[in-house]
Design an enzyme around this catalytic site. Sequence first.
Site, PDB file in Angstrom:
ATOM      1  N   CYS A 105       0.890  -1.163   0.000  1.00  0.00           N
ATOM      2  CA  CYS A 105       0.000   0.000   0.000  1.00  0.00           C
ATOM      3  C   CYS A 105       0.928   1.212   0.000  1.00  0.00           C
ATOM      4  O   CYS A 105       2.055   1.104  -0.474  1.00  0.00           O
ATOM      5  CB  CYS A 105      -0.958  -0.028   1.192  1.00  0.00           C
ATOM      6  SG  CYS A 105      -0.157  -0.010   2.796  1.00  0.00           S
ATOM      7  N   GLN A 106       0.512   2.323   0.542  1.00  0.00           N
ATOM      8  CA  GLN A 106       1.390   3.490   0.520  1.00  0.00           C
ATOM      9  C   GLN A 106       2.513   3.378   1.543  1.00  0.00           C
ATOM     10  O   GLN A 106       3.672   3.593   1.220  1.00  0.00           O
ATOM     11  CB  GLN A 106       0.597   4.781   0.742  1.00  0.00           C
ATOM     12  CG  GLN A 106       1.394   6.038   0.457  1.00  0.00           C
ATOM     13  CD  GLN A 106       1.871   6.104  -0.988  1.00  0.00           C
ATOM     14  OE1 GLN A 106       1.148   5.771  -1.916  1.00  0.00           O
ATOM     15  NE2 GLN A 106       3.102   6.526  -1.192  1.00  0.00           N
TER      16      GLN A 106
END
Length: 150
Positions: A105-106
């Site tokens: 994800c980020q």
Amino acid sequence: MDGITLERLFEFVGNHLYLVIAFVVVMVLLIRDLVESLLRKYQVITPLQAVLLINDEDAVVLDVREPHEWVKGHVADAVLIPVGDLDKKLGELDPYRERPVIVTCQSGNRAITACRKLVAAGFPKVYLMKGGMTAWEEGGLPVVKSKQGE
């Protein structure tokens, strides 16, 4: 020199209450982290280890960010399924079931949820990319930018 007595211990705690509370909180968090790492069924890898898995074992990257994050840059050939949609779109990952699945994800937080869901769904080789796309980009690794809707 006197030994430590119960009376002196209580005196120390009374005089340094915030320090003792902070110590207890840190110890609880460390123990929780240790227990969690022993019980988790997925491995945590660095972005460079992810590259090796992609190249050597044909691993697939599952990006669980939102589409507006995805378009700013993602790993080439990654599969986008936002973490909120993972339960209903899990079937899309069936072709990759026996391959290593690297979840990103980020920053790595949402990917933990996705890793747990994949393990629960029976995926045998699940990896969490530590630091997510932030670490990937900081490592100077290539990203692909897409247009909205791709």
